[in-house]
Design an enzyme around this catalytic site. Sequence first.
Site, short mmCIF file in Angstrom:
data_model
loop_
_atom_site.label_atom_id
_atom_site.label_comp_id
_atom_site.label_asym_id
_atom_site.label_seq_id
_atom_site.Cartn_x
_atom_site.Cartn_y
_atom_site.Cartn_z
N SER A 106 0.73 -1.19 0.07
CA SER A 106 0.00 -0.09 0.10
C SER A 106 0.88 1.51 0.13
CB SER A 106 -0.85 -0.03 1.17
OG SER A 106 -1.42 1.20 1.58
N TYR A 129 -2.25 5.48 -4.01
CA TYR A 129 -3.37 6.71 -3.88
C TYR A 129 -2.77 7.84 -4.64
CZ TYR A 129 -5.95 4.17 -0.23
OH TYR A 129 -6.88 3.09 0.27
N THR A 155 -6.04 2.70 -6.85
CA THR A 155 -7.59 2.54 -5.89
C THR A 155 -8.36 3.64 -6.14
OG1 THR A 155 -6.25 1.17 -4.24
CG2 THR A 155 -8.24 2.34 -3.60
N LYS A 251 -8.54 -0.82 -8.93
CA LYS A 251 -9.31 -1.53 -7.72
C LYS A 251 -10.49 -0.54 -7.17
CE LYS A 251 -7.63 -2.98 -3.09
NZ LYS A 251 -8.32 -1.93 -2.11
N HIS A 275 -13.51 -2.25 -0.94
CA HIS A 275 -12.70 -1.91 0.16
C HIS A 275 -12.63 -2.70 1.56
CE1 HIS A 275 -9.50 1.70 0.29
NE2 HIS A 275 -9.33 1.23 1.22
C1 LIG Z 1 -6.40 -2.43 7.96
C2 LIG Z 1 -6.80 -2.24 6.27
C3 LIG Z 1 -6.19 -1.35 5.56
C4 LIG Z 1 -6.40 -0.86 4.54
N1 LIG Z 1 -5.52 -0.07 3.32
C5 LIG Z 1 -5.90 0.00 2.21
C6 LIG Z 1 -4.88 0.73 1.31
O1 LIG Z 1 -4.00 1.41 1.90
N2 LIG Z 1 -5.12 1.01 0.18
C7 LIG Z 1 -6.06 0.10 -0.54
O2 LIG Z 1 -6.30 0.25 -1.90
N3 LIG Z 1 -6.94 -0.70 -0.02
C8 LIG Z 1 -6.73 -0.84 1.41
N4 LIG Z 1 -7.50 -1.64 2.09
C9 LIG Z 1 -8.61 -2.53 1.54
C10 LIG Z 1 -8.06 -3.98 1.15
O3 LIG Z 1 -7.02 -3.44 -0.07
C11 LIG Z 1 -8.98 -4.80 0.69
O4 LIG Z 1 -9.88 -4.13 -0.37
C12 LIG Z 1 -9.72 -5.35 1.71
O5 LIG Z 1 -9.00 -5.45 2.72
C13 LIG Z 1 -10.44 -6.73 1.32
O6 LIG Z 1 -11.25 -7.14 2.17
P1 LIG Z 1 -10.97 -8.31 3.28
O7 LIG Z 1 -10.09 -7.72 4.30
O8 LIG Z 1 -12.40 -8.82 3.81
O9 LIG Z 1 -10.11 -9.45 2.62
C14 LIG Z 1 -7.17 -1.87 3.59
C15 LIG Z 1 -8.08 -2.62 4.23
C16 LIG Z 1 -7.75 -2.98 5.64
C17 LIG Z 1 -8.63 -4.22 6.26
#
Ligand SMILES: Cc1cc2nc3c(=O)[nH]c(=O)nc-3n(C[C@H](O)[C@H](O)[C@H](O)COP(=O)(O)O)c2cc1C
Length: 385
Positions: A106, A129, A155, A251, A275
């Site tokens: 990320s 981002y 994203t 995404k 997300h």
């Molecule tokens: C703690 C956390 C931080 C996240 N940070 C980002 C991020 O920095 N960039 C991003 O595109 N998605 C981020 N996401 C979303 C994840 O990429 C992903 O879409 C999501 O976790 C998928 O669902 P799941 O946790 O149920 O597998 C984050 C998700 C979580 C749980």
Amino acid sequence: MKVLEINDLKILAQRRVPRMIFGYADSGSFTESTYRANEDDFQKIKLRQRVGKDISGRSLRTTMLGQDYAMPLAISPTGSAGMNYPDGEMLAAKVCETMGIPYTLSTMSICSIEDVASVTKAPFWFQLYVTKDLDFTYGLIDRAKAAGCGALVLTLDLTVLGQRHKDLRNQLSAPLKITPSTVMQFATRPRWCLDMLTTKRRTFGNVVGHAKDVTDLGTLASWTEAQFDPSLSFKDVEWIKKRWGGKIILKGILDPEDAQAAYDAGADAIVVSNHGGRQLDGAPSSIASLPKVVDAVGSKLEVHMDSGVRSGQDVFKARALGAQGVFIGRPYLYGLGAMGKKGVELALKIIRKELDITMGLCGETDINDVGRHNLIEKSLDSLIA
Ligand SMILES: Cc1cc2nc3c(=O)[nH]c(=O)nc-3n(C[C@H](O)[C@H](O)[C@H](O)COP(=O)(O)O)c2cc1C
């Protein structure tokens, strides 16, 4: 405790990691209805059991973006992962290299692009981002290129931040505010505190020292608030793609019309994602959204998915509904929080084993042959949004 499923890692992570950090992962926006639906909807899909077939010599190997991987699984980008365990992103990227799947770093990671590149030869993917400070965004793209990243994941679903009540209640902030509650949250997790003292990486490695005027966590908080760019649109994909020069994955797509727009904008792949239920509460689950997106663009570009995947069975179901790659966010964070590198390894091995057994019991020997014929069609009726 014997770790047999992803939920066991979640329980262990909750015991080891301070509440505000565990809660940051285990939260959705507003009422968390989409967060819950992401997992619940997988349970609605029923599998077709098949017998009397030779299921020896099974293979999970497949391709994603033209590269060969050990299974159709990838790690989603998650900000602050390295707060769950020291040097968390570096450890997880190494595990992915060993297990033969892609790791996505990320923008808001704790370990920097260069940190991760220093420990793995496998080309990891980088999630971008886009910020209003375009020089910083250009810099990120150039750094990902210099590090040999295999794909850029742009994203699109976080141009404004979904409100997560747990974070507010737990007083999550950067820098940390010292209150009786926050002090207690850390004081009750001494092992985590001692572990975190073993690393110098405790801030956002891609940002501090790279973005103009961001030198410490104090300035970072105001920078983040001011920097996420709400004007980001499909039109921007063109210049990002040009500067990047490699494969680009968009995404955060849930809607077939947006999937078509992503294709028109030049995406090589998309990730059907909400997300992890952290942005638009009330949106359908990712797995319910997947079939219509696949119908709309599946013949033209690779469709991947994430949100709610907690087992190899879920990976199988997503694959059967047309996802070429299936990403996991929290399952790997729970592994990391529970026991660092070993926990990430365990998470991936649990999912691999579940996927292999499920595929066999559905009568398939090659993951590339899995499709809608492996599902009870009627069970999809109440699911598809
Ligand atoms: C703690 C956390 C931080 C996240 N940070 C980002 C991020 O920095 N960039 C991003 O595109 N998605 C981020 N996401 C979303 C994840 O990429 C992903 O879409 C999501 O976790 C998928 O669902 P799941 O946790 O149920 O597998 C984050 C998700 C979580 C749980």
